[in-house]
Scaffold this motif. Sequence first.
Motif, mmCIF file in Angstrom:
data_model
loop_
_atom_site.group_PDB
_atom_site.id
_atom_site.type_symbol
_atom_site.label_atom_id
_atom_site.label_comp_id
_atom_site.label_asym_id
_atom_site.label_seq_id
_atom_site.Cartn_x
_atom_site.Cartn_y
_atom_site.Cartn_z
ATOM 1 N N MET A 109 0.785 -1.182 -0.035
ATOM 2 C CA MET A 109 0.091 -0.077 0.067
ATOM 3 C C MET A 109 0.910 1.408 -0.002
ATOM 4 S SD MET A 109 -2.381 -1.234 3.068
ATOM 5 C CE MET A 109 -1.397 -2.981 3.550
ATOM 6 N N LYS A 110 0.359 2.170 -0.610
ATOM 7 C CA LYS A 110 1.151 3.445 -0.584
ATOM 8 C C LYS A 110 1.195 4.134 0.909
ATOM 9 C CE LYS A 110 0.884 5.313 -5.322
ATOM 10 N NZ LYS A 110 -0.332 5.608 -6.275
ATOM 11 N N ALA A 111 1.885 4.923 1.166
ATOM 12 C CA ALA A 111 2.228 5.409 2.639
ATOM 13 C C ALA A 111 0.881 6.173 3.070
ATOM 14 C CB ALA A 111 3.346 6.354 2.636
ATOM 15 N N ASP A 112 0.142 6.993 2.042
ATOM 16 C CA ASP A 112 -1.098 7.640 2.425
ATOM 17 C C ASP A 112 -2.491 6.770 2.133
ATOM 18 O OD1 ASP A 112 -1.052 7.382 -0.339
ATOM 19 O OD2 ASP A 112 -1.023 9.654 -0.718
ATOM 20 N N ASP A 113 -2.097 5.738 2.003
ATOM 21 C CA ASP A 113 -3.428 4.676 1.731
ATOM 22 C C ASP A 113 -4.318 4.698 3.031
ATOM 23 O OD1 ASP A 113 -5.119 2.638 1.348
ATOM 24 O OD2 ASP A 113 -3.869 1.745 -0.189
ATOM 25 N N THR A 114 -5.306 5.110 3.029
ATOM 26 C CA THR A 114 -6.103 5.168 4.356
ATOM 27 C C THR A 114 -7.261 4.016 4.438
ATOM 28 O OG1 THR A 114 -7.823 6.344 3.167
ATOM 29 C CG2 THR A 114 -6.293 7.743 4.170
ATOM 30 N N ARG A 115 -7.077 2.859 3.810
ATOM 31 C CA ARG A 115 -8.078 1.883 3.819
ATOM 32 C C ARG A 115 -7.776 1.079 5.317
ATOM 33 N NH1 ARG A 115 -6.360 -2.201 -0.713
ATOM 34 N NH2 ARG A 115 -5.191 -0.383 -1.397
ATOM 35 N N MET A 116 -6.846 1.152 5.626
ATOM 36 C CA MET A 116 -6.372 0.641 7.228
ATOM 37 C C MET A 116 -5.682 1.317 8.112
ATOM 38 S SD MET A 116 -3.884 -2.576 6.602
ATOM 39 C CE MET A 116 -4.852 -3.496 5.235
ATOM 40 N N PRO A 117 -5.748 1.505 9.194
ATOM 41 C CA PRO A 117 -4.898 2.467 10.177
ATOM 42 C C PRO A 117 -3.443 1.827 10.368
ATOM 43 C CG PRO A 117 -6.263 0.965 11.532
ATOM 44 C CD PRO A 117 -6.404 0.912 10.267
ATOM 45 N N MET A 118 -2.593 2.772 10.480
ATOM 46 C CA MET A 118 -1.044 2.290 11.019
ATOM 47 C C MET A 118 -1.344 1.790 12.254
ATOM 48 S SD MET A 118 0.827 2.855 8.132
ATOM 49 C CE MET A 118 2.367 2.668 8.639
ATOM 50 N N LEU A 119 -0.471 0.933 12.869
ATOM 51 C CA LEU A 119 -0.592 0.314 14.305
ATOM 52 C C LEU A 119 0.905 0.506 14.626
ATOM 53 C CD1 LEU A 119 -2.676 -2.968 13.658
ATOM 54 C CD2 LEU A 119 -3.301 -0.434 14.460
ATOM 55 N N GLN A 120 0.985 0.722 15.956
ATOM 56 C CA GLN A 120 2.106 0.950 16.593
ATOM 57 C C GLN A 120 2.907 1.892 15.986
ATOM 58 O OE1 GLN A 120 4.024 -2.756 17.974
ATOM 59 N NE2 GLN A 120 2.203 -3.953 18.028
ATOM 60 N N LYS A 121 2.265 3.033 15.291
ATOM 61 C CA LYS A 121 2.850 4.190 14.883
ATOM 62 C C LYS A 121 3.336 3.878 13.328
ATOM 63 C CE LYS A 121 3.900 7.261 18.552
ATOM 64 N NZ LYS A 121 4.763 6.631 19.597
ATOM 65 N N VAL A 122 4.263 2.836 13.199
ATOM 66 C CA VAL A 122 5.042 2.446 11.863
ATOM 67 C C VAL A 122 4.363 1.321 11.098
ATOM 68 C CG1 VAL A 122 7.147 3.808 12.555
ATOM 69 C CG2 VAL A 122 6.658 1.427 13.187
ATOM 70 N N TYR A 123 3.543 0.562 11.488
ATOM 71 C CA TYR A 123 3.194 -0.861 10.886
ATOM 72 C C TYR A 123 1.884 -0.804 10.352
ATOM 73 C CZ TYR A 123 7.180 -2.284 13.690
ATOM 74 O OH TYR A 123 8.509 -2.551 14.192
ATOM 75 N N ARG A 124 1.429 -1.442 9.383
ATOM 76 C CA ARG A 124 0.161 -1.953 8.883
ATOM 77 C C ARG A 124 -0.210 -3.078 9.833
ATOM 78 N NH1 ARG A 124 -2.298 2.236 5.926
ATOM 79 N NH2 ARG A 124 -1.017 3.014 4.349
#
Length: 324
Positions: free
Chosen positions: A123-138
């Motif tokens: 996914m691109k860094a600005d993809d909003t389909r799912m949240p980032m978790l623990q700040k840096v991970y999908r």
Amino acid sequence: MADKKIIAVVGSTGSQGSGLVSAILADPNGGFAARAITRDPSKDKAKAMAAKGAEVVKADIDDVESLKKAFAGAHGVFAVTNFWEHFSGEKEKNQAKNIADAAKAAGVKHVVWSTLEDTRKLMKADDTRMPMLQKVYRVPHFDAKAEANAYFAGLPTTYFMVSFYWDNLYLFGLAPKQDDKGVYSWTFPMGSAKLAGIAKDDIGKAAYGIFKAGQQYIGKTVAIAGEHLSFDEMSEKLSKGLGISPVKYNAVDANLFRSFGFPGADEYGNMFQMYRDFEKEVNAVRSVEETRKLCGGSLQSFDQWLSSNKAAVKAATEPAPATK
Ligand SMILES: NC(=O)c1ccc[n+]([C@@H]2O[C@H](COP(=O)([O-])OP(=O)(O)OC[C@H]3O[C@@H](n4cnc5c(N)ncnc54)[C@H](OP(=O)(O)O)[C@@H]3O)[C@@H](O)[C@H]2O)c1
């Protein structure tokens, strides 16, 4: 034992490593010996492996010095880290670094490192389909393992990627549950996508196949699966195999699933959404036929796995007993 190549198995008492210890012990003329690593050699699983001929050695992957001692004299190291014990990507990376550093110090000839994909690359860094978790991970337990691959650079490593264990149905309580009307159902944000799955015992068999083949897998990524099935297909197989009324699969939205609130709901939500949205990418690398070859021809299908684990899966579908 002296003339055999020792494989030091991190996670030997767990799902992945125990299968490898069993595969080595089941092949006494294969030229390999199992060194089972655990934090607690007095636990029943460790004692049972010792009774069958494994050398059981105490070490902790949070303690690099204990690993250096445990890997000394070994030909190979199988390494898995257990994200679910602490839910921390950072901790998982530190543990992987300890394993890699100790393997380097011991000069081992082959490391099979149980890793996973970096889902951030899908996914691109600005993809909003799912949240980032623990700040840096999908998907932290995927992405942290993938980042940790860098620690194994310079070591003769096979990057080993497994699939969803069907055994999660009874080990992790993921089986369909029967409600008070007798209806069996389960809920995942997977739509109609196929999930690459595997019987946990086949993971160790495949890892053993990699150690036996040796050189040809060094520097390679090997991903394994027993079958690719949608939740509707698994539902039908469960109804038939367990002899229960039809299992209803609820394909829900990933945001709804993440909001369920159980421990790890956001992590599981992101993982299943990733499996759904990137079904093609994840499944393309997990060849059932290649896995069968690594397992010496005997790879379980979902139906075969279910027939061997019927009682445990059936018990996991039963509603929790009412509390008084
Ligand atoms: N479930 C799935 O479908 C699936 C799919 C792909 C990847 N994975 C990955 O598989 C990993 C878990 O592997 P598993 O299922 O084999 O685990 P498991 O059955 O829960 O067993 C965990 C193993 O790790 C060992 N361990 C944990 N912390 C340790 C430490 N500090 N020092 C030494 N040993 C330690 C335990 O040994 P002792 O307790 O005996 O010391 C045990 O043998 C997770 O990171 C997960 O992301 C799982």
